[in-house]
Design a protein around this motif. Structure first.
Motif, PDB file in Angstrom:
ATOM      1  N   UNK A 248       0.835  -1.199   0.000  1.00  0.00           N
ATOM      2  CA  UNK A 248       0.000   0.000   0.000  1.00  0.00           C
ATOM      3  C   UNK A 248       0.871   1.251   0.000  1.00  0.00           C
ATOM      4  N   UNK A 249       0.704   2.100  -1.017  1.00  0.00           N
ATOM      5  CA  UNK A 249       1.520   3.303  -1.191  1.00  0.00           C
ATOM      6  C   UNK A 249       0.780   4.533  -0.675  1.00  0.00           C
ATOM      7  N   UNK A 250       1.422   5.280   0.209  1.00  0.00           N
ATOM      8  CA  UNK A 250       0.836   6.491   0.790  1.00  0.00           C
ATOM      9  C   UNK A 250       0.841   7.643  -0.219  1.00  0.00           C
ATOM     10  N   UNK A 251       0.213   8.750   0.144  1.00  0.00           N
ATOM     11  CA  UNK A 251       0.220   9.953  -0.677  1.00  0.00           C
ATOM     12  C   UNK A 251       1.444  10.805  -0.393  1.00  0.00           C
TER      13      UNK A 251
ATOM     14  N   UNK B 236      -1.911  -7.950  -3.596  1.00  0.00           N
ATOM     15  CA  UNK B 236      -2.714  -6.806  -4.004  1.00  0.00           C
ATOM     16  C   UNK B 236      -1.855  -5.546  -3.888  1.00  0.00           C
ATOM     17  N   UNK B 237      -1.865  -4.707  -4.919  1.00  0.00           N
ATOM     18  CA  UNK B 237      -1.170  -3.417  -4.869  1.00  0.00           C
ATOM     19  C   UNK B 237      -2.213  -2.315  -4.735  1.00  0.00           C
ATOM     20  N   UNK B 238      -1.990  -1.412  -3.769  1.00  0.00           N
ATOM     21  CA  UNK B 238      -2.923  -0.324  -3.519  1.00  0.00           C
ATOM     22  C   UNK B 238      -2.164   0.996  -3.429  1.00  0.00           C
ATOM     23  N   UNK B 239      -2.893   2.109  -3.582  1.00  0.00           N
ATOM     24  CA  UNK B 239      -2.263   3.415  -3.419  1.00  0.00           C
ATOM     25  C   UNK B 239      -3.288   4.517  -3.252  1.00  0.00           C
TER      26      UNK B 239
ATOM     27  N   UNK C 169      -1.349   6.990  -8.335  1.00  0.00           N
ATOM     28  CA  UNK C 169      -0.743   7.250  -9.639  1.00  0.00           C
ATOM     29  C   UNK C 169       0.502   6.389  -9.840  1.00  0.00           C
ATOM     30  N   UNK C 170       1.343   6.305  -8.804  1.00  0.00           N
ATOM     31  CA  UNK C 170       2.556   5.495  -8.890  1.00  0.00           C
ATOM     32  C   UNK C 170       2.226   4.016  -9.033  1.00  0.00           C
ATOM     33  N   UNK C 171       1.163   3.559  -8.359  1.00  0.00           N
ATOM     34  CA  UNK C 171       0.778   2.155  -8.450  1.00  0.00           C
ATOM     35  C   UNK C 171       0.321   1.795  -9.861  1.00  0.00           C
ATOM     36  N   UNK C 172      -0.485   2.660 -10.485  1.00  0.00           N
ATOM     37  CA  UNK C 172      -0.959   2.366 -11.836  1.00  0.00           C
ATOM     38  C   UNK C 172       0.209   2.307 -12.821  1.00  0.00           C
ATOM     39  N   UNK C 173       1.121   3.264 -12.717  1.00  0.00           N
ATOM     40  CA  UNK C 173       2.289   3.251 -13.602  1.00  0.00           C
ATOM     41  C   UNK C 173       3.137   2.014 -13.350  1.00  0.00           C
ATOM     42  N   UNK C 174       3.305   1.634 -12.085  1.00  0.00           N
ATOM     43  CA  UNK C 174       4.077   0.428 -11.768  1.00  0.00           C
ATOM     44  C   UNK C 174       3.437  -0.806 -12.390  1.00  0.00           C
ATOM     45  N   UNK C 175       2.117  -0.852 -12.404  1.00  0.00           N
ATOM     46  CA  UNK C 175       1.421  -2.001 -12.970  1.00  0.00           C
ATOM     47  C   UNK C 175       1.475  -2.016 -14.493  1.00  0.00           C
ATOM     48  N   UNK C 176       1.410  -0.838 -15.102  1.00  0.00           N
ATOM     49  CA  UNK C 176       1.516  -0.767 -16.563  1.00  0.00           C
ATOM     50  C   UNK C 176       2.902  -1.171 -17.051  1.00  0.00           C
ATOM     51  N   UNK C 177       3.919  -0.992 -16.218  1.00  0.00           N
ATOM     52  CA  UNK C 177       5.291  -1.341 -16.601  1.00  0.00           C
ATOM     53  C   UNK C 177       5.732  -2.695 -16.049  1.00  0.00           C
ATOM     54  N   UNK C 178       4.859  -3.353 -15.292  1.00  0.00           N
ATOM     55  CA  UNK C 178       5.174  -4.653 -14.696  1.00  0.00           C
ATOM     56  C   UNK C 178       5.203  -5.728 -15.771  1.00  0.00           C
ATOM     57  N   UNK C 179       6.211  -6.617 -15.716  1.00  0.00           N
ATOM     58  CA  UNK C 179       6.352  -7.665 -16.721  1.00  0.00           C
ATOM     59  C   UNK C 179       6.361  -9.058 -16.104  1.00  0.00           C
TER      60      UNK C 179
END
Length: 314
Positions: free
Chosen positions: A36-39, A145-148, A154-164
């Motif tokens: 879980x990523x804080x703001x 589960x990844x949360x933010x 925003x960082x979580x979505x980008x991390x998931x789009x670049x996850x391989x």
């Protein structure tokens, strides 16, 4: 009208040092993991204190679980990992703060000066990927589960789009937005052209079976976007045959009265994800500002409860 650049030239360097995450161990046998990523401006430990014990709004769907009115109580087999972002000087106000990436003010211009985000998003994505892989090795990808929240979303979505790697169980975003949304939309449409019948279609799917054309077109579009984003952030590695993010659901929640990241930007992020074939579920909360609420937590718990292997108190 765009905001003016500050007169003073601030030092925008980051420490590039991620702190040891704050970890809350499971009450029972470890079977699941939340990351879980804080703001911006927060820390892992402070966010954990706010998030884990916040009351969940009562609902008939949770009636069978008398007393389980917090996220921690609902998932006793889960380990909760709360990383803390690097220290960096925020361009928008000039002070050192914990931030996953630098950016201008998301209040009115979240897509302004997006070049400020690149360094931080590249480092953060690599860091988040390492956390994800470590937990996948222990409990399996479908149990992570990844949360933010806010910038963490925003960082979580980008991390998931670049996850391989392997597809996660799901993702959750609260009161966030999507960096590079317009550029990614453009890149996704780069492969779309007019076919011989005067209709618009994806060039990679001209010979596809009719029933499969939409999903194949979405997959090709998302692949172009992910490749562009990885290149933009300098993330290397063997390219996947498919973008893992397309293979698991995401919950996005946002306060209608959010005055920090306007609800419209969260809505646009959800629309983008749906446009490229991601199962993004969007919820708005009247009367909620830039934070989560008992109602949002209730909906997140019910969303996770709908996933295979993620039954409440299971």
């Amino acid at each position: 009208m765009e905001p003016e650049t500050p007169d003073d030239e601030f030092d925008r360097k980051r420490t590039s040092e991620f702190y040891e995450p704050f970890v809350v161990d499971p009450v029972k046998e470890h079977k699941q993991t939340f990351i879980i990523l804080h703001g911006r401006g927060g820390s892992g430990k402070s966010f954990a204190a706010s998030f884990l014990d916040h009351p969940i709004a009562p609902t008939q769907d949770l009636g069978r679980l008398s007393g389980l009115l917090t996220v921690r109580a609902c998932f006793p087999h889960a380990k909760f990992i709360f990383p803390t972002a690097c220290l960096g000087r925020a361009t928008s106000y000039g002070h050192l703060t914990h931030q996953w990436f630098d950016n201008w003010s998301p209040l009115i211009f979240p897509e302004y000066k997006e070049e400020l985000m690149i360094e931080g998003l590249a480092e953060t994505s690599s860091f988040v990927h390492s956390l994800m892989q470590a937990e996948i090795d222990v409990v399996g990808a479908r149990n992570v589960i990844l949360m933010g929240l806010s910038q963490g979303c925003a960082a979580a979505i980008i991390s998931l789009l670049t996850w391989q790697g392997e597809p996660l169980g799901a993702a959750v975003g609260m009161c966030g937005w999507l960096p590079f949304r317009k550029q990614m939309l453009d890149r996704g449409d780069d492969g779309v052209q007019e076919n011989g019948n005067g209709q618009v279609g994806d060039v990679e799917n001209e010979n596809a079976v009719a029933d499969n054309e939409p999903s194949q077109a979405e997959a090709a579009k998302l692949q172009r976007i992910a490749d562009w984003l990885r290149n933009e952030l300098g993330i290397t590695g063997a390219k996947s045959a498919a973008v893992p993010f397309k293979q698991f659901p995401m919950f996005l929640g946002h306060g209608v009265d959010d005055a920090t990241v306007l609800c419209e930007f969260g809505r646009l992020a959800a629309q983008f994800l749906k446009h490229v074939g991601v199962d993004a579920r969007w919820n708005e909360y009247t009367g909620l500002d830039h934070w989560f609420s008992g109602n949002m937590l209730r909906d997140i718990v019910l969303f996770l409860d709908s996933l295979e292997g993620w039954e409440i108190n299971g």
